[in-house]
Motif scaffolding. Structure first.
Motif, short mmCIF file in Angstrom:
data_model
loop_
_atom_site.label_atom_id
_atom_site.label_comp_id
_atom_site.label_asym_id
_atom_site.label_seq_id
_atom_site.Cartn_x
_atom_site.Cartn_y
_atom_site.Cartn_z
N THR A 182 39.63 -6.77 26.76
CA THR A 182 39.43 -7.24 25.39
C THR A 182 40.43 -8.31 24.95
OG1 THR A 182 38.45 -5.13 24.82
CG2 THR A 182 39.26 -6.46 22.99
N ASP A 215 32.02 -6.99 21.72
CA ASP A 215 32.84 -6.32 22.72
C ASP A 215 31.96 -5.57 23.72
OD1 ASP A 215 34.81 -4.74 24.08
OD2 ASP A 215 36.10 -4.91 22.31
N GLY A 216 32.15 -5.86 25.00
CA GLY A 216 31.46 -5.11 26.05
C GLY A 216 29.98 -5.41 26.16
N ASP A 241 33.74 -1.99 21.53
CA ASP A 241 32.77 -1.60 22.56
C ASP A 241 32.54 -0.10 22.63
OD1 ASP A 241 35.20 -0.88 23.63
OD2 ASP A 241 35.11 -2.26 25.33
N HIS A 248 35.03 -1.38 32.52
CA HIS A 248 35.02 -2.82 32.80
C HIS A 248 36.39 -3.21 33.32
CE1 HIS A 248 37.18 -3.35 28.91
NE2 HIS A 248 36.47 -2.31 28.56
N ASP A 270 33.49 -10.39 25.30
CA ASP A 270 34.77 -10.44 26.00
C ASP A 270 34.61 -10.00 27.46
OD1 ASP A 270 34.19 -7.87 25.16
OD2 ASP A 270 36.23 -7.40 24.53
N HIS A 271 33.63 -9.15 27.71
CA HIS A 271 33.37 -8.66 29.06
C HIS A 271 32.07 -7.90 29.05
CE1 HIS A 271 34.60 -4.72 27.50
NE2 HIS A 271 35.64 -5.33 26.95
ZN ZN Z 1 36.46 -5.27 25.08
#
Ligand code: ZN
Length: 431
Positions: free
Chosen positions: A89, A50-51, A227, A393, A266-267
């Motif tokens: 997410t 995540d992130g 994240d 994000h 995811d980002h």
């Molecule tokens: Zn995320």
């Protein structure tokens, strides 16, 4: 659907025979959402970090914090991919496990305005999911499948129609065989239940993944972290490198168990602050209230989720429902002139460009530039929990994510790689 044979095709280096009477189940290809995936010839672990802005890997490896990955990469794959926008997410986790964009699977935010229900709701319920997952399809075809997610909010979506193991670190103390496919998630891992706001919540995911891979005949595993660290700590900082060092240790164990590992995110994540380090926020509801009258427009921030302490529900993407008498083009014209806007689009154009479901998006979509976020009303965002400069994000500026495998993969010249190609790369394109 599947054949049986005497050959121990699925021992996967663990010396375990599968199925009744010691025969081995040999699955066939599985087709999900118009993509066909080859049956894994060894256990596959796909991890959504995540992130994970690409720089986290780069800086951690440069600092010597990821010795396993540094060793594995020369014989592996390290590419830049695009996540789904909004770079949040839920949409991206669901794209990764379905292999398709939100226009197909339907999950376009963590939070949205349900027009049918006339209510703003979390998008955590599988009733919003419009397609099946790769995970459920493999399980249905006879594969051993396990999912571990940090936050419980993703569990029911990721585990939709999945017969296998699926639980969260957050609620590992509440697992049951009937609901989660495992009686004692906490006991499996042998670590205390982590706080939902901690790096431990993600470490628990990896520890559980290794234990499951050691103890069960698994073919496909999906791990999804949180994240928390990335929201607080920039790439290359000691806390970030410590997190990636932790991860590296578990990845080494999964590799030693014979797994193909595919890592993606995811980002990404960026600082959303001004020169003084203060959050750079455009409060869209306040702006629209001043233009159109209080409460006439509805601003939806799809970043909203039950865990907002570390970002105050501020991200770089919003969607706006306008009153019937306000033409979208008028609003777009005015919104475009606000500071920090990267793209202000009407529904049709935004859904075409970002592959989003038109029935779940407002009349206008706002994407802000790298260092700016959007809020609703200043009064509705509690920033008191921010104990570090805001990082967040949601926009195009967080769309670049890594795709890293411990195997070399064939490259399609010129083709754009998406994070939701992770299963395709790992199952169909290993060289
Ligand atoms: Zn995320």
């Amino acid at each position: 659907m599947k054949e049986t044979s005497e050959a121990s095709t699925f021992s996967c280096g663990r010396g375990e025979a599968r199925g009744p009477h010691m025969e081995t189940i040999v699955g066939t290809d599985v087709t999900v959402n118009s993509r066909t995936y080859r049956w894994p010839d060894r256990p596959l672990v796909v991890v959504c970090i995540d992130g994970s802005e690409p720089d986290y890997f780069t800086r951690a490896m440069a600092a010597g914090a990821m010795p396993y990955l540094s060793r594995a990469l020369p014989a592996g794959t390290n590419r830049l991919a695009d996540s789904v926008v909004p770079s949040f997410t839920n949409p991206n986790n669901l794209s990764i496990v379905t292999g398709v964009p939100p226009a197909v699977h339907g999950i376009c935010g963590n939070y949205f305005y349900d027009r049918d229900a006339g209510a703003e709701v979390m998008m955590n319920d599988p009733k919003y999911l419009r397609t099946g997952t790769i995970l459920a399809a493999f399980a249905r075809a006879g594969a051993g499948v396990a999912v571990v997610t940090a936050k419980d909010k993703l569990r029911r979506l990721l585990g939709h129609e999945l017969s296998g193991v699926c639980f969260s670190s957050e609620k590992a103390d509440q697992t049951t065989t009937a609901e989660h496919g495992i009686a004692d998630g906490l006991g499996l891992v042998g670590r205390p239940l982590p706080s939902v706001y901690s790096a431990d919540l993600s470490e628990f995911v990896f520890a559980a993944g290794v234990r499951l891979m050691q103890n069960r005949p698994l073919d496909v595993m999906y791990l999804s972290t949180t994240d928390y660290v990335q929201h607080k700590h920039a790439p290359g900082t000691p806390a970030a490198n410590a997190f990636y060092r932790m991860m590296d240790g578990y990845l080494a164990q999964l590799d030693a168990l014979g797994c193909i590992i595919a890592l993606t995110a995811d980002h990404g994540m960026n600082a959303k602050t001004d020169a003084a380090g203060l959050p750079q926020v455009v409060y869209l509801q306040d702006v629209l209230d001043a233009w159109l009258g209080a409460g006439r427009a509805r601003v939806i921030l799809p970043i909203t989720d039950p865990y907002v302490v570390h970002h105050g529900a501020l991200g770089s993407f919003a969607t706006i429902y306008l009153p019937a008498e306000t033409p979208a083009e008028d609003a777009i014209e005015r919104l475009t002139r606000l500071p920090g806007m990267e793209a202000v689009l009407d529904r049709k154009e935004a859904c075409r460009r970002f592959e989003l479901p038109e029935d779940r998006v407002g009349d206008v979509i706002v994407v802000t530039e790298r260092h700016t976020v959007v809020g609703t009303s200043a009064a509705r965002h509690d920033l008191s929990g921010l104990d570090a400069p805001l990082r967040s994000h949601g926009g195009l500026s967080e769309q670049h994510v890594p795709v890293v495998l411990n195997r070399r993969t064939r490259r399609e010249p010129g083709a754009r790689v998406r994070n939701f190609d992770a299963f395709d790369l790992a199952l169909n394109r290993v060289a």
